[in-house]
Enzyme design. Structure first.
Site, PDB file in Angstrom:
ATOM      1  CG  ASP A  19      -2.127  -0.698   1.006  1.00 16.68           C
ATOM      2  OD1 ASP A  19      -2.410  -1.156  -0.101  1.00 16.68           O
ATOM      3  OD2 ASP A  19      -2.893  -0.899   2.015  1.00 16.68           O
ATOM      4  CE  LYS A  46      -7.952  -0.374  -1.828  1.00 18.94           C
ATOM      5  NZ  LYS A  46      -6.730  -1.377  -1.502  1.00 18.94           N
TER       6      LYS A  46
END
Length: 410
Positions: A200, A222
């Site tokens: 991430d 993200k």
């Protein structure tokens, strides 16, 4: 006569009687490892430290509240002699010799029949360090050697790549709030074993630079309001690489189960028959405020803290938060993913009765070199975010705890 070195051996004490004499600091240090080894531990001492007493209260050990008496070592396999009475220590040591019980003495190592090594654990390996000569019998020296070996095992510098052990399947690893030193020991070990790391954006990025060249790193970032990798695609990538027999680490920021979609990934893996290991991480909800000098609880100030997701506004039909109830709480509110919604959140809290002058702190890039803190109140926080150009990731803390450490830790 020349002194011979000690013969190293690992004792299997599960279900076997171990006697510890003395309930002070030595016992407090030795008892947890004996209990972890499964030993049937009897403590003999008229008093004990609070920690040792708690172990007895929990039933982990049997405590006989009296002084040592001859015969106490009957049936023992191992004894730790650590009372403050030299005569009792000598008598117990003599009894151990008669009954052929291996005996450690805290007051006189030369009179003991066993020594406790400096021990540490890493990657399923226990490291035990003993000195070979009396002149080198300095516990600080052995502890320093132990620490160096354990650290080498943890960062994989003492293990050849072809000898690495691998955890099959996928490990969902919480990487902590951002500082690479705040990942857990187990998380770092699994990273060192990985063939594939799916990372991430909010994970500890500096750790990726430590990975060997053969490790495939997949960007699952993200990025807010920009490019992203759909959750389904992440799930599929985890499954695909795991089915190829690779050791896969899903490196996530904070803790996998605190707004990290960790359970969604665990469920997908379970449905695909892929083994999944969950490694908890230090959540940014408590660590980032702490790094900025804010305790989320404090005696006489806040007896509870509530962690909220701010990724949807209070008036959004998708919101699951009871904002009216949040406004009535007297403790601390910690909001994650709420920078762009904080204006509407503040208005909603005020509308439901929260005082407009309630302190608010925004901590951006917490625990990293770019960390900064912006203070405001509920009535001014929206303007403060605009004026100070506060951007995600930032943790928002609302409540009187914001002011507690102002003069102490900032």
């Amino acid at each position: 006569m020349a002194e011979h070195p000690a013969y190293p051996v690992g004792l299997r004490l599960t279900g076997r009687r171990v006697v510890v004499l003395g309930g002070g600091q030595v016992a407090q240090r030795r008892l947890p490892a004996l209990v972890a080894a499964g030993a049937d531990v009897t403590l003999i001492s008229p008093s004990a430290t609070p920690s040792v007493e708690a172990m007895a209260d929990a039933g982990e050990i049997t405590w006989k509240r009296r002084r040592y008496a001859d015969g106490d070592l009957t049936g023992a396999w191992y004894a730790v002699v650590a009372t403050s009475d030299p005569a009792a220590n000598t008598a117990a040591s003599d009894e151990a010799e008669r009954h052929r019980v291996w005996c450690v003495r805290s007051d006189d190592a030369d009179a003991a029949t066993a020594w406790t090594p400096a021990t540490g654990r890493a990657g399923g390996v226990t490291v035990a360090v003993l000195t070979t000569e009396a002149k080198d019998r300095d516990p600080r020296h052995t502890a320093a050697i132990r620490d160096a070996v354990v650290e080498g095992l943890r960062d994989n510098t003492l293990v050849a790549p072809q000898h690495r052990t691998k955890t099959p399947g996928v490990a969902l690893v919480g990487g902590g709030p951002g500082d690479p030193d705040l990942i857990t020991v187990r998380g770092r070990r699994l990273l060192a074993e990985a063939d594939v790391v799916i990372a991430d954006r909010l994970g500890p990025r500096d750790l990726l630079d430590e990975l060997p060249p053969h490790v495939e790193v997949i960007d699952a970032a993200k990025i807010p309001y920009g490019r992203y990798m759909a959750q389904e695609a992440i799930n599929n990538a985890l499954i695909e690489h795991a089915k190829q027999g690779k050791a896969v680490v899903r490196l996530k920021g904070g803790d996998p189960f605190v707004f990290g979609r960790g359970m969604e990934e665990a469920q997908a893996l379970a449905e695909a028959g892929i083994p999944c290991t969950v490694v908890p991480g230090i959540s940014s909800s408590i660590s980032v405020p702490a790094a900025a000098g804010i305790p989320v609880t404090h005696r006489g100030v806040a007896h509870e803290f509530t962690v909220l997701s701010g990724h949807v506004a209070p008036d959004d039909e998708r919101s699951l938060v009871d904002w009216a109830a949040m406004a009535r709480l007297t403790g601390t509110l910690v909001i994650l993913m709420g920078v762009d919604k904080i204006g509407r959140i503040a208005e909603t809290l005020i509308a439901h009765g929260k005082a407009p002058d309630t302190p608010v702190a925004l901590v951006q890039e917490g625990t990293t070199s770019a960390q900064r803190r912006v203070d405001a109140t509920l009535s001014t926080v929206a303007e403060a975010v605009r004026a100070e150009d506060v951007r995600p990731p930032a943790v928002i803390v609302i409540g009187p705890v914001v002011s507690v450490g102002a003069a102490t830790l900032q």
